[in-house]
Structures are given as C-alpha cells and as structure tokens.
Write a protein that holds these residues in place. Structure first.
Motif, short mmCIF file in Angstrom:
data_model
loop_
_atom_site.label_atom_id
_atom_site.label_comp_id
_atom_site.label_asym_id
_atom_site.label_seq_id
_atom_site.Cartn_x
_atom_site.Cartn_y
_atom_site.Cartn_z
N SER A 1 -90.26 -35.24 -55.06
CA SER A 1 -91.48 -34.43 -55.13
C SER A 1 -91.71 -33.88 -56.53
O SER A 1 -92.78 -34.02 -57.11
N SER B 1 -98.02 -39.38 -56.24
CA SER B 1 -97.10 -38.24 -56.23
C SER B 1 -97.36 -37.34 -55.03
O SER B 1 -96.43 -36.75 -54.46
N ARG C 1 -95.02 -36.24 -52.07
CA ARG C 1 -94.83 -34.81 -51.82
C ARG C 1 -94.94 -34.49 -50.33
O ARG C 1 -94.12 -33.77 -49.75
N THR D 1 -91.97 -36.13 -48.33
CA THR D 1 -90.68 -35.44 -48.49
C THR D 1 -90.67 -34.05 -47.87
O THR D 1 -89.61 -33.56 -47.48
N LYS D 2 -91.83 -33.41 -47.77
CA LYS D 2 -91.89 -32.11 -47.08
C LYS D 2 -91.46 -32.25 -45.63
O LYS D 2 -90.86 -31.34 -45.06
N ASP E 1 -98.47 -26.45 -57.05
CA ASP E 1 -97.16 -26.60 -56.42
C ASP E 1 -96.21 -25.54 -56.97
O ASP E 1 -95.61 -25.72 -58.02
#
Length: 297
Positions: free
Chosen positions: A73, A89, A93, A96-97, A272
C-alpha cells in the motif's frame, strides 16, 4: 489437488511475480496507450508504481500479511506514476486493507478484497471512465464474488477471474471509441491483467517465463488525429505528494478536488494518513502546487 488458502509467504511470491510480469510486458503495454492521451507511457508508469512496492515487499523476511499489506500500500502510493499508476496503487490499497488482518486468504477473503480494491480505486478518481482499468478490475471483482459462493478451490477461482477479466478487457474497444479506432484494448486494463496472470503463475508454482507471448502490433498513432479526437486541453501532467501538516478531512479533500477540477482534468487525489498523492493535467502546475502548499510541504 484442492488449494483453498494463500499464506503470507505465497502472497509475497505472487505479488513479486505479478510485478515482474508487468515489467516484462511494459513496452507492449506502452504501445497500446491511446487513452486518456496517446503518450505511450502506461506500461512504464504502472511498472514504476508496482516496482516501488516490490522493492519493499522483496525485502521482507518472515513475512506476515500485515507487513506485506503495508509495504504494498505505502510503496505503490509513494511510487505511483501517471493516471494508470495512481489507480493501480489504489487497487492495491483497497485489496490490502481487506487482507491485512487475515493470516491466510481464502475464496471469500479474496472476493471481498477484490471488491474493496475496486471501491477504493473508483473513489479516488474524480470522473471514472468505463472501458478502462477500472472496468476490468470491476469485472474481475464481480466474477470473484460470484465464484466464491460455490467454489473453495483457489486454482479454479483465480482461473475463472482471469478468463472473465480477459473477456471484459476485450470489450473495452466497444466502450471507448478511441480504442476501437486504434484497434487496441485499454492499456491500463491490459497492465492489470499481466499483474494478475504473473501472480497466478507463481501460485501454480510455474517457472515463470517473462517473454511476451503475444506481442501486439505497434499502434500507428499518426492515424489517430490526436488534436481532433483527444481534445488535449492541458499540457502538463502534474504529480506530487503533499506531506500533510495535519489530517485532511473529507470535506477539505472534496474542496481540494473541486479546485483542481477548476484548473485541469484527469484528476486522481488520494488522502492516506499523513500524505496526499495528487495527479492532475493542467496548464499551470504552479497553481496546483500553490494550493497544495496550504496543506503541508
């Protein structure tokens, strides 16, 4: 043999194999690049993005999901280049969260992660356009959700997801006339497929051959009458990261996006935690940076 789990070690290998496969195909993907502008850099931008994350992921010893998720991420966001790279990306992100709190990925977790990836990426793009990487990602997420209801075997599930992704990719010329005119599929969507295919090869334990299997014919961009068909209003692809002085609330983020829209297009903004990644096409990069400096360095 039924394989119904992906552990952290396998996931690490899959991500790195996906990155290497994209890198091997980058020039081919560059040749497909005619949208949003025919600048021939989609493959390069996506590769720079994923390799920024791969460097961090490759250095992890004794991996667990949380550490890998953070590396993917953070690395991909900070290294993101171009419209397609920033969107890639954000797919990472979101994905992977969903997995960062899991010890292993099973069919249901994979389906949820694909869905969250798509939600996150669509949210980051100011004006999502169908017939792009977003459409291909959504198609794969929808297929993942459907297959996960009846199938535990990840070998079968990922194969089905890839086949459907290719089908959606092949439909992109019907969604974006400029692709049809050039006789190509969407370059960002093709880049995403190469990441997933490389990852699947690692999952299957294949010795990965990184040569191009089906090289595309170079696109003759002289036939595209660029100024007529692309309406390139803004000459500068402007990209930067803001190191925030304080957290950016949702309302402030919306106001910032609205400001960028007043001076340009092709806007992707991602807040972020302590950083904001900004991508905008504009004729006055200084205005974008000046506004950004009110939020941090």
């Amino acid at each position: 043999m039924l394989v119904n789990k992906i552990d952290a070690s396998m996931f690490q290998k899959m991500f790195l194999a996906g990155a290497k496969n994209l890198e091997a195909k980058k020039e081919w993907i560059n040749e497909l690049n005619v949208f949003p502008v025919p600048d021939g850099d989609t493959g390069t931008n996506m590769t720079l993005t994923i390799m920024s994350a791969a460097k961090e992921v490759g250095g992890i010893e004794n991996p667990d999901m949380k550490v890998i998720a953070k590396a993917i991420s953070s690395g991909s966001l900070r290294g993101a280049r171009g419209n397609s790279g920033v969107i890639l990306s954000q797919l990472f992100r979101g994905f992977t969260k969903e997995i960062k709190t899991c010890e292993e990925i099973d069919a249901m977790v994979l389906a949820k992660a694909c869905n969250r990836a798509v939600e996150t990426a669509y949210k980051a793009v100011m004006k999502p356009k169908e017939g792009t990487i977003l459409t291909v990602a959504k198609g794969m997420a929808d297929k993942a959700a459907q297959v996960a209801e009846t199938e535990e075997d990840l070998t079968v599930m990922i194969d089905e997801i890839i086949k459907h992704g290719d089908d959606v990719l092949n439909q992109t010329p019907e969604m974006l006339p400029v692709l049809k005119q050039a006789g190509v599929v969407d370059s960002g969507g093709q880049g995403l497929m190469q990441v997933v295919k490389g990852a699947y090869d690692a999952f299957l334990g294949k010795e990965i051959d990184l040569t191009i299997e089906d090289a595309a014919k170079p696109v003759d961009k002289s036939k595209l009458e660029v100024t007529d068909n692309f309406d390139i209003k803004y000459g500068y692809c402007t990209e930067f990261i803001i190191n925030l002085d304080k957290e950016m609330p949702i309302e402030t983020e919306k106001e910032f996006k609205a400001y960028l829209e007043s001076i340009g297009d092709s806007i992707v903004v991602v807040a972020d935690d302590e950083v904001v990644k900004v991508h905008v096409h504009t004729n006055d990069p200084g205005l974008a940076i000046q506004k950004a400096l009110t939020f941090g360095s």
